[in-house]
Design a protein around this motif. Sequence first.
Motif, short mmCIF file in Angstrom:
data_model
loop_
_atom_site.label_atom_id
_atom_site.label_comp_id
_atom_site.label_asym_id
_atom_site.label_seq_id
_atom_site.Cartn_x
_atom_site.Cartn_y
_atom_site.Cartn_z
N PRO A 284 0.82 -1.22 0.00
CA PRO A 284 0.00 0.00 0.00
C PRO A 284 0.85 1.26 0.00
O PRO A 284 1.91 1.31 0.65
N LEU A 285 0.39 2.27 -0.73
CA LEU A 285 1.15 3.50 -0.90
C LEU A 285 1.47 4.16 0.44
O LEU A 285 2.58 4.67 0.65
N SER A 286 0.52 4.14 1.37
CA SER A 286 0.76 4.77 2.67
C SER A 286 1.91 4.09 3.41
O SER A 286 2.72 4.77 4.07
N GLN A 287 2.03 2.78 3.28
CA GLN A 287 3.13 2.05 3.92
C GLN A 287 4.45 2.35 3.22
O GLN A 287 5.49 2.50 3.88
N GLN A 288 4.44 2.44 1.89
CA GLN A 288 5.65 2.82 1.17
C GLN A 288 6.16 4.18 1.64
O GLN A 288 7.36 4.36 1.89
N GLN A 289 5.24 5.13 1.76
CA GLN A 289 5.62 6.48 2.17
C GLN A 289 6.17 6.49 3.60
O GLN A 289 7.14 7.20 3.90
N GLU A 290 5.57 5.69 4.46
CA GLU A 290 6.04 5.62 5.84
C GLU A 290 7.45 5.04 5.89
O GLU A 290 8.31 5.53 6.66
N LEU A 291 7.72 4.02 5.10
CA LEU A 291 9.06 3.43 5.08
C LEU A 291 10.08 4.40 4.48
O LEU A 291 11.23 4.47 4.97
N GLN A 292 9.68 5.13 3.46
CA GLN A 292 10.58 6.15 2.89
C GLN A 292 10.95 7.17 3.97
O GLN A 292 12.12 7.58 4.08
#
Length: 396
Positions: free
Chosen positions: A258-266
């Motif tokens: 999910p995009l929100s998880q990608q952004q959080e990891l970034q």
Amino acid sequence: MVYSHDAFGLGNLRRMLSICEYLLKHQTNLSILLVSGSPMLQAFRLPTGLDYIKLPCLNRGQSGALSAKYLGTALEETLQWRSHLIHSAALHFKPDVVLVDKKPYGIEQELLSTLEYLEAHLPNTKKVLLLRDILDSPAKTIGEWKPQGYYQAIQTWYDQVLVVGMAELFDVAQEYQFPLPVANKVRYCGYIRKSFQGLNRTQLRWFLRIKPSEKLVVVTPGGGEDGYPLVKAYLAGLNYLPTQVKLRSVILCGPEMPLSQQQELQKQALQYPGVEVQVFTDYLLGYLDAADAVVSMGGYNTLTEILALNKRTVVVPRTTPSQEQLIRAERFMHNGLIRAIHPDHLQPKTLMQAVIAQLGDRTTPSLDLDFNGLPNIADQLSNLFGCHPHREPALA
């Protein structure tokens, strides 16, 4: 004609594409039509001779329940639609061989009408079922296959069952109690080694500006739909990295995270020097080749690609909705091929300790894996074609 439903992750699709690419490279006058529900088909470079029909996407969440992935259609309506598309493809393409991935009847029997049509109108068409080394626990697999009539389906419809694995690690026919007529159709082909494309180890390490004194760890949770906890634990584990270890990290989130998880990891990765986060790469093998160690889940493709490159890996297998990855991790660990951590015991410090141990591990596994899956599959299918491909020398 190749059928790959791909309701969860990218593993099935990547495996079937590898087979298609190998067949097209080594077999003349061949055309392949791939029928799949994967949402990532357009992201792969398809070779000449291969085309595809895209089925409406299905999703099998962590509960295991099927649903339409993107459309607002009911499950029954979506399955009927998919079944009609598959049937139409067979009607017009008129395949000489049909290669079916994993499920003899497809998802929810969506292949049945096609199998019946082929038997009635194209009786010379050969049907081949492809199984990976491990499907699920024996109890669960047998409990599903018997009531769904899969043993009878193989006996009735299929000419061969090709297993991309080794009986020494997991004897599919024995573990899943195949009746003798079905077991006699089984051929163990070994594991699949993909052809290498793109930048090699030296080039990619230069591109990433990795110094000779630095170690590179690649973190890959496969498709990434349920990979967030693994990547999060790895990033937090960098806080426990010994000061004398110079480490660089490349994290491949996976296109289905999910995009929100990608952004959080970034955002989390910004706290640590030497960490690069990407969503997806067409050159996964290049990154694995460049790595000194790999952190991954326990999917078939990921593990075999890592081990084919003789890389040390720490595996945190998925345990739901299937036990497949857990069983594979246990069997591989028992033979000294990997280190594994059960996801219930996943902690940042424990994970980083395992990574450091793998970076320094030089022990020899107790079992050599057979990576001749692609040429062996080509040989088996060529026997059905009635012709033989040009075969490359066997790989050690």
